[in-house]
Write a protein that holds these residues in place. Sequence first.
Motif, PDB file in Angstrom:
ATOM      1  N   VAL A 146      -8.639   1.273 -12.859  1.00 46.37           N
ATOM      2  CA  VAL A 146      -8.480   2.109 -11.646  1.00 46.37           C
ATOM      3  C   VAL A 146      -9.279   1.637 -10.286  1.00 46.37           C
ATOM      4  N   LYS A 147     -10.549   1.599 -10.496  1.00 43.03           N
ATOM      5  CA  LYS A 147     -11.374   1.231  -9.463  1.00 43.03           C
ATOM      6  C   LYS A 147     -11.305  -0.265  -8.519  1.00 43.03           C
ATOM      7  N   THR A 148     -11.063  -1.336  -9.453  1.00 43.39           N
ATOM      8  CA  THR A 148     -10.817  -2.664  -9.143  1.00 43.39           C
ATOM      9  C   THR A 148      -9.539  -2.491  -8.245  1.00 43.39           C
ATOM     10  N   THR A 149      -8.428  -1.779  -8.698  1.00 41.03           N
ATOM     11  CA  THR A 149      -7.354  -1.765  -7.976  1.00 41.03           C
ATOM     12  C   THR A 149      -7.513  -1.080  -6.616  1.00 41.03           C
ATOM     13  N   ALA A 202       0.861  -1.219  -0.154  1.00 45.31           N
ATOM     14  CA  ALA A 202      -0.056   0.252  -0.184  1.00 45.31           C
ATOM     15  C   ALA A 202       0.887   1.392  -0.120  1.00 45.31           C
ATOM     16  N   ALA A 203       2.158   1.243   0.806  1.00 43.30           N
ATOM     17  CA  ALA A 203       2.841   2.444   0.869  1.00 43.30           C
ATOM     18  C   ALA A 203       3.392   2.727  -0.472  1.00 43.30           C
ATOM     19  N   LEU A 204       3.827   1.740  -1.259  1.00 39.35           N
ATOM     20  CA  LEU A 204       4.376   1.969  -2.584  1.00 39.35           C
ATOM     21  C   LEU A 204       3.547   2.517  -3.511  1.00 39.35           C
ATOM     22  N   VAL A 205       2.324   1.999  -3.632  1.00 37.87           N
ATOM     23  CA  VAL A 205       0.920   2.571  -4.389  1.00 37.87           C
ATOM     24  C   VAL A 205       0.758   3.972  -4.125  1.00 37.87           C
ATOM     25  N   VAL A 206       0.829   4.306  -2.989  1.00 37.09           N
ATOM     26  CA  VAL A 206       0.189   5.516  -2.375  1.00 37.09           C
ATOM     27  C   VAL A 206       1.241   6.370  -2.488  1.00 37.09           C
ATOM     28  N   SER A 207       2.511   5.882  -2.441  1.00 34.23           N
ATOM     29  CA  SER A 207       3.767   7.080  -2.726  1.00 34.23           C
ATOM     30  C   SER A 207       3.436   7.555  -4.375  1.00 34.23           C
ATOM     31  N   GLY A 208       3.447   6.604  -5.098  1.00 38.36           N
ATOM     32  CA  GLY A 208       3.536   6.671  -6.634  1.00 38.36           C
ATOM     33  C   GLY A 208       2.201   7.671  -6.860  1.00 38.36           C
ATOM     34  N   TRP A 209       1.140   7.550  -6.168  1.00 36.15           N
ATOM     35  CA  TRP A 209      -0.132   8.330  -6.366  1.00 36.15           C
ATOM     36  C   TRP A 209       0.173   9.660  -5.949  1.00 36.15           C
ATOM     37  N   TRP A 210       0.965   9.816  -4.667  1.00 39.13           N
ATOM     38  CA  TRP A 210       1.288  11.130  -4.030  1.00 39.13           C
ATOM     39  C   TRP A 210       2.081  11.753  -4.984  1.00 39.13           C
ATOM     40  N   LEU A 211       3.131  10.931  -5.332  1.00 40.37           N
ATOM     41  CA  LEU A 211       4.001  11.998  -6.457  1.00 40.37           C
ATOM     42  C   LEU A 211       3.636  12.413  -7.679  1.00 40.37           C
ATOM     43  N   ALA A 212       2.530  11.538  -8.321  1.00 38.92           N
ATOM     44  CA  ALA A 212       1.822  12.269  -9.451  1.00 38.92           C
ATOM     45  C   ALA A 212       0.827  13.250  -9.005  1.00 38.92           C
ATOM     46  N   ARG A 213       0.143  13.018  -8.172  1.00 39.76           N
ATOM     47  CA  ARG A 213      -0.789  14.118  -7.470  1.00 39.76           C
ATOM     48  C   ARG A 213      -0.215  15.419  -7.302  1.00 39.76           C
ATOM     49  N   ILE A 241       5.060  15.843  -8.906  1.00 29.90           N
ATOM     50  CA  ILE A 241       6.576  15.703  -8.589  1.00 29.90           C
ATOM     51  C   ILE A 241       7.156  14.764  -9.763  1.00 29.90           C
ATOM     52  N   ILE A 242       6.445  13.687  -9.940  1.00 28.85           N
ATOM     53  CA  ILE A 242       6.730  12.843 -11.107  1.00 28.85           C
ATOM     54  C   ILE A 242       5.717  12.961 -11.960  1.00 28.85           C
ATOM     55  N   ALA A 243       5.571  13.121 -13.391  1.00 23.41           N
ATOM     56  CA  ALA A 243       4.666  13.082 -14.169  1.00 23.41           C
ATOM     57  C   ALA A 243       3.789  11.654 -14.353  1.00 23.41           C
ATOM     58  N   SER A 244       2.576  11.678 -14.115  1.00 24.89           N
ATOM     59  CA  SER A 244       1.711  10.376 -14.217  1.00 24.89           C
ATOM     60  C   SER A 244       2.130   9.601 -15.532  1.00 24.89           C
ATOM     61  N   GLU A 245       2.323  10.432 -16.645  1.00 22.78           N
ATOM     62  CA  GLU A 245       2.692   9.901 -17.805  1.00 22.78           C
ATOM     63  C   GLU A 245       3.883   8.716 -17.980  1.00 22.78           C
ATOM     64  N   LEU A 246       4.657   9.050 -16.759  1.00 23.16           N
ATOM     65  CA  LEU A 246       5.867   7.987 -16.659  1.00 23.16           C
ATOM     66  C   LEU A 246       5.559   6.642 -16.010  1.00 23.16           C
ATOM     67  N   SER A 247       4.155   6.395 -15.947  1.00 24.86           N
ATOM     68  CA  SER A 247       4.060   5.224 -15.451  1.00 24.86           C
ATOM     69  C   SER A 247       3.742   4.302 -16.569  1.00 24.86           C
ATOM     70  N   LEU A 306       4.816  -1.429  -8.765  1.00 23.34           N
ATOM     71  CA  LEU A 306       3.787  -0.966  -7.713  1.00 23.34           C
ATOM     72  C   LEU A 306       3.817   0.855  -7.813  1.00 23.34           C
ATOM     73  N   ILE A 307       5.032   1.346  -7.854  1.00 26.05           N
ATOM     74  CA  ILE A 307       5.199   2.748  -8.092  1.00 26.05           C
ATOM     75  C   ILE A 307       4.540   3.195  -9.403  1.00 26.05           C
ATOM     76  N   ALA A 308       4.841   2.427 -10.375  1.00 22.55           N
ATOM     77  CA  ALA A 308       4.324   2.707 -11.740  1.00 22.55           C
ATOM     78  C   ALA A 308       2.630   2.641 -11.701  1.00 22.55           C
ATOM     79  N   LEU A 309       2.055   1.757 -10.863  1.00 20.11           N
ATOM     80  CA  LEU A 309       0.727   1.589 -10.697  1.00 20.11           C
ATOM     81  C   LEU A 309       0.134   2.756  -9.893  1.00 20.11           C
ATOM     82  N   GLY A 310       0.884   3.224  -8.753  1.00 21.74           N
ATOM     83  CA  GLY A 310       0.501   4.311  -8.006  1.00 21.74           C
ATOM     84  C   GLY A 310       0.499   5.676  -9.040  1.00 21.74           C
ATOM     85  N   LEU A 311       1.302   5.860  -9.989  1.00 16.90           N
ATOM     86  CA  LEU A 311       1.437   6.909 -10.804  1.00 16.90           C
ATOM     87  C   LEU A 311       0.332   7.048 -11.901  1.00 16.90           C
ATOM     88  N   HIS A 312       0.062   5.852 -12.262  1.00 20.19           N
ATOM     89  CA  HIS A 312      -1.278   5.534 -13.154  1.00 20.19           C
ATOM     90  C   HIS A 312      -2.573   5.928 -12.301  1.00 20.19           C
TER      91      HIS A 312
END
Length: 316
Positions: A298-301, A15-26, A29-35, A213-219
């Motif tokens: 997104v929703k099933t994730t 969960a921490a890695l997914v949330v980290s990717g989500w937070w970085l994209a939101r 800091i890191i573009a979500s397109e990099l997912s 997981l980070i890529a998933l969070g960015l997405h």
Amino acid sequence: MNEITATLTRLLPIAALVVSGWWLARRKIIASELSKPLCDLAFLLLIPAYLFPKLYGSDLGRLFDLTAIGAYAAVAITGMVIVATLCLRRAELGPADTALRMMAACQVNTAYFAIPVFVQLFGDATPIFPILILQVCLLTVVVLTVLEFARTDHETHRHPAVTVTRSVGAALATPVVVACVAAIVANLASWPVPESVLSGLSFAGDAASPVALIALGLHLGGSTLRLRGATPDENAVIVFKCAILPSMVYGVTEYVVRVDDPWPAYLTVLAAMPTPQNVFVLAGRYNVGLDFAGSVVVKTTVVALVLLPVWTLLMT
């Protein structure tokens, strides 16, 4: 209480890695397109690098439990038939839309989600491999064949044999399948693979889970959830994928078919994984149901992350 704490502790890094990717994209800091390139890196290089040495060093007789695999395959195929039957009752859904919903409801995110979950929960991701191969070589081939036929109807009249061959080739040529097949052949033939090669692949493969997981969070961070205005079939697919399919697998492996432990737990948790991102990829490639596919992935994730502790505790 101790079991709940232990389960949540094991799932916390995921969960921490997914949330980290989500937070970085939101936070941009890191573009979500990099997912997308990160997912490609994981799928084309890191995950095959993880799979080969694991499968090469596995006891294939124990790993390929035909009863367990057959039970899961029967449930997945039954689920696809149920979804297809329900879709056929709606005139506005064509063959391509139906195939996409079959895949979204009955296939699971093995590469980007299930591998880190199994590593954290069970300390071993090898039970995923037979189902991964089944999913790619059978279930995905069915979906690809329908999509190819649908595209043929709109483009050129291609011979059915060519369409099926193209679908099978597209499924079998994926790097994950190539790595699995190569490892199985080398294992069965007892071909010696240098330790330096295995250790090098393992070194690269260890990065597969965090990168995926980070890529998933960015997405997720770059996606907009449509809580309102979701179509009934979209909500139905989410419920089927996250609740009904794992319940069916649990019921069959516990009460219908005699499946030895710990396979019921493995298969139920695996069935509870979210819809694979390949649904979105195929939707874009075949220009069908793109909004539906993106929303369901997104929703099933999100739902799977919430329900995963429940399924885990149920099986322990």
